[in-house]
Design an enzyme around this catalytic site. Structure first.
Site, PDB file in Angstrom:
ATOM      1  N   LYS A   1     -11.591  11.172  -9.138  1.00 51.25           N
ATOM      2  CA  LYS A   1     -10.058  11.961  -8.677  1.00 51.25           C
ATOM      3  C   LYS A   1     -10.362  13.061  -9.084  1.00 51.25           C
ATOM      4  CE  LYS A   1      -7.479   8.704  -6.730  1.00 51.25           C
ATOM      5  NZ  LYS A   1      -7.529   8.299  -5.455  1.00 51.25           N
TER       6      LYS A   1
ATOM      7  N   ILE B   1       1.369   2.050  -9.900  1.00 51.46           N
ATOM      8  CA  ILE B   1       2.060   1.130  -8.945  1.00 51.46           C
ATOM      9  C   ILE B   1       1.113  -0.071  -8.656  1.00 51.46           C
ATOM     10  CG2 ILE B   1       3.032   0.943  -6.560  1.00 51.46           C
ATOM     11  CD1 ILE B   1       3.485   3.890  -6.507  1.00 51.46           C
TER      12      ILE B   1
ATOM     13  N   TYR C   1      -9.765   3.719 -16.382  1.00 53.34           N
ATOM     14  CA  TYR C   1      -9.727   4.379 -15.261  1.00 53.34           C
ATOM     15  C   TYR C   1     -11.030   4.788 -14.893  1.00 53.34           C
ATOM     16  CZ  TYR C   1      -7.530   6.475 -11.396  1.00 53.34           C
ATOM     17  OH  TYR C   1      -7.302   6.897  -9.819  1.00 53.34           O
TER      18      TYR C   1
ATOM     19  N   SER D   1       0.832  -1.090  -0.070  1.00 51.71           N
ATOM     20  CA  SER D   1       0.143   0.007  -0.057  1.00 51.71           C
ATOM     21  C   SER D   1       0.902   1.235   0.109  1.00 51.71           C
ATOM     22  CB  SER D   1      -1.003   0.072   1.339  1.00 51.71           C
ATOM     23  OG  SER D   1      -1.748  -0.984   1.377  1.00 51.71           O
TER      24      SER D   1
HETATM   25  N1  NAD Z   1      -1.506   2.435  -7.239  1.00 52.73           N
HETATM   26  C1  NAD Z   1      -1.506   3.453  -7.884  1.00 52.73           C
HETATM   27  O1  NAD Z   1      -1.247   3.285  -9.236  1.00 52.73           O
HETATM   28  C2  NAD Z   1      -1.999   4.744  -7.796  1.00 52.73           C
HETATM   29  C3  NAD Z   1      -1.638   5.850  -8.578  1.00 52.73           C
HETATM   30  C4  NAD Z   1      -2.207   7.027  -8.073  1.00 52.73           C
HETATM   31  C5  NAD Z   1      -3.025   7.202  -6.924  1.00 52.73           C
HETATM   32  N2  NAD Z   1      -3.346   6.116  -6.033  1.00 52.73           N
HETATM   33  C6  NAD Z   1      -4.066   6.323  -5.104  1.00 52.73           C
HETATM   34  O2  NAD Z   1      -3.500   5.942  -3.704  1.00 52.73           O
HETATM   35  C7  NAD Z   1      -4.373   5.443  -2.756  1.00 52.73           C
HETATM   36  C8  NAD Z   1      -4.226   4.270  -1.989  1.00 52.73           C
HETATM   37  O3  NAD Z   1      -4.255   3.176  -2.842  1.00 52.73           O
HETATM   38  P1  NAD Z   1      -3.089   2.144  -3.193  1.00 52.73           P
HETATM   39  O4  NAD Z   1      -2.794   2.055  -4.416  1.00 52.73           O
HETATM   40  O5  NAD Z   1      -2.194   2.092  -2.057  1.00 52.73           O
HETATM   41  O6  NAD Z   1      -4.143   0.777  -2.858  1.00 52.73           O
HETATM   42  P2  NAD Z   1      -4.269  -0.164  -1.665  1.00 52.73           P
HETATM   43  O7  NAD Z   1      -5.478  -1.023  -1.981  1.00 52.73           O
HETATM   44  O8  NAD Z   1      -3.262  -0.465  -1.018  1.00 52.73           O
HETATM   45  O9  NAD Z   1      -4.966   0.852  -0.588  1.00 52.73           O
HETATM   46  C9  NAD Z   1      -6.594   1.496  -1.002  1.00 52.73           C
HETATM   47  C10 NAD Z   1      -6.868   1.673   0.395  1.00 52.73           C
HETATM   48  O10 NAD Z   1      -8.573   2.242   0.295  1.00 52.73           O
HETATM   49  C11 NAD Z   1      -9.185   1.534   1.481  1.00 52.73           C
HETATM   50  N3  NAD Z   1     -10.389   1.965   1.462  1.00 52.73           N
HETATM   51  C12 NAD Z   1     -11.384   1.433   0.304  1.00 52.73           C
HETATM   52  N4  NAD Z   1     -12.571   1.677   0.803  1.00 52.73           N
HETATM   53  C13 NAD Z   1     -12.724   2.141   1.692  1.00 52.73           C
HETATM   54  C14 NAD Z   1     -13.609   2.517   2.917  1.00 52.73           C
HETATM   55  N5  NAD Z   1     -15.060   2.401   2.889  1.00 52.73           N
HETATM   56  N6  NAD Z   1     -13.361   2.863   4.212  1.00 52.73           N
HETATM   57  C15 NAD Z   1     -11.796   3.053   4.537  1.00 52.73           C
HETATM   58  N7  NAD Z   1     -11.029   2.701   3.585  1.00 52.73           N
HETATM   59  C16 NAD Z   1     -11.294   2.146   2.371  1.00 52.73           C
HETATM   60  C17 NAD Z   1      -8.756   0.005   1.537  1.00 52.73           C
HETATM   61  O11 NAD Z   1      -9.050  -0.370   2.621  1.00 52.73           O
HETATM   62  C18 NAD Z   1      -7.006   0.159   1.197  1.00 52.73           C
HETATM   63  O12 NAD Z   1      -6.526   0.427   2.406  1.00 52.73           O
HETATM   64  C19 NAD Z   1      -5.723   5.668  -3.587  1.00 52.73           C
HETATM   65  O13 NAD Z   1      -6.363   6.893  -3.278  1.00 52.73           O
HETATM   66  C20 NAD Z   1      -5.567   5.581  -4.953  1.00 52.73           C
HETATM   67  O14 NAD Z   1      -6.551   5.790  -5.972  1.00 52.73           O
HETATM   68  C21 NAD Z   1      -2.839   4.856  -6.454  1.00 52.73           C
END
Ligand code: NAD
Length: 276
Positions: A183, A212, A176, A37
């Site tokens: 977003k 990622i 997406y 994460s």
């Molecule tokens: N991975 C990528 O490519 C990427 C790129 C840009 C932005 N992001 C953003 O980074 C952030 C973290 O995502 P990640 O990629 O680390 O994935 P991840 O799956 O590790 O984390 C997503 C988190 O959202 C939480 N979540 C979802 N619904 C929820 C709810 N109802 N209440 C509380 N928590 C909730 C999940 O429990 C999880 O911990 C997100 O906002 C994602 O959109 C990710």
């Protein structure tokens, strides 16, 4: 553990003074689901910089994982918080307030969700209910949590709120879809919240990370194609590392960024500047 000191010495070639840049600062980090994460990378970086950390996680099923990951940290607070529930948000912030004597310096919003059906095919087929779920969890939650953090940050003399976003908010990224709309709403929220909270010395910023491979990202159809293209096209000719996103979060959490609010910083190896 990510060693901030080592990273700073090798990458930034600077003094290890930054390693205590968050000494005494109180942080709440949401969104740790596992060791991949983004929230976990940020948590480690902020902890290494001297912060006291608390974690909010989604539901009992994640508690064990968060407990296990954080076992080497100095008794961090772990609170259950499903962001679709107002009562859970208030009780989570109450627990944070109890633990940190009514103060909070930094809040990291690192969570998102959109139903699987909305992350493939065309955006045009998004159903009303799915649209609402994605907006509620991925965008509205920042507003609700910023409102809960506000009095604690006021008690601390100000604060820094950081959220995670993606280029799909600004441009069309195939598959997406609904998450891009959510977003875009999140990023507009960053600007409006920055305006609402600026006079209280509370800053609100976003990090637009390149793709990622995390649990959430795996929900997007054709993620591998997206990542390969990113590595091929971006000026740095590679994908971004978790540590690089975490390093930017450290910057935004620290006084080094005291003049920055309402901003979205791209941490994407430069991909977003390219047209072809
Ligand atoms: N991975 C990528 O490519 C990427 C790129 C840009 C932005 N992001 C953003 O980074 C952030 C973290 O995502 P990640 O990629 O680390 O994935 P991840 O799956 O590790 O984390 C997503 C988190 O959202 C939480 N979540 C979802 N619904 C929820 C709810 N109802 N209440 C509380 N928590 C909730 C999940 O429990 C999880 O911990 C997100 O906002 C994602 O959109 C990710």
């Amino acid at each position: 553990m990510i060693k901030l000191e080592t990273m700073l010495e090798t990458e930034v070639k600077s003094s290890s003074a930054y390693a205590s840049i968050l000494a005494g600062k109180k942080v709440l980090i949401s969104g740790v689901a596992n060791k991949r994460s983004i929230a976990w990378a940020i948590a480690q970086m902020l902890y290494e910089a001297g912060a006291e950390v608390a974690f909010s996680y989604q539901g009992d099923r994640l508690k064990e994982t968060v407990l296990e990951l954080t076992q080497d940290m100095k008794s961090p607070l772990l609170v259950d918080c499903d962001v679709t529930k107002d009562d859970m948000i208030s009780s989570a912030f109450q627990s944070v307030s109890d633990r940190f004597n009514g103060k909070l310096d930094i809040f990291v919003h690192c969570l998102a969700f959109a139903p699987k059906e909305t992350l493939q095919g065309g955006y045009i087929s998004t159903e009303r209910e799915h649209f609402a779920i994605a907006q509620d969890i991925s965008a509205y939650s920042l507003t609700a949590m910023a409102r809960a953090a506000r009095p604690l940050m006021n008690n601390a003399g100000g604060g820094s709120i950081i959220t995670l976003t993606y280029l799909g908010a600004e441009r069309v990224v195939p598959n997406y879809n609904m998450m891009g709309i959510a977003k875009a709403s999140l990023e507009a929220g960053v600007r409006y919240l920055a305006q609402d909270l600026g006079q209280e010395n509370i800053r609100v910023n976003g990090i637009s990370a390149g793709p990622i491979k995390t649990l959430a990202a795996r929900g997007i159809a054709d993620l591998n194609t997206m990542m390969n293209r990113h590595a091929e096209i971006s000026p740095l000719r590679r994908n971004v590392e978790l540590e690089e996103v975490a390093g930017t979060a450290l910057f935004l959490a620290s006084p080094l960024s005291s003049g920055i609010t309402g901003e979205v910083i791209h941490v994407d190896c430069g991909y977003s500047i390219m047209a072809m």
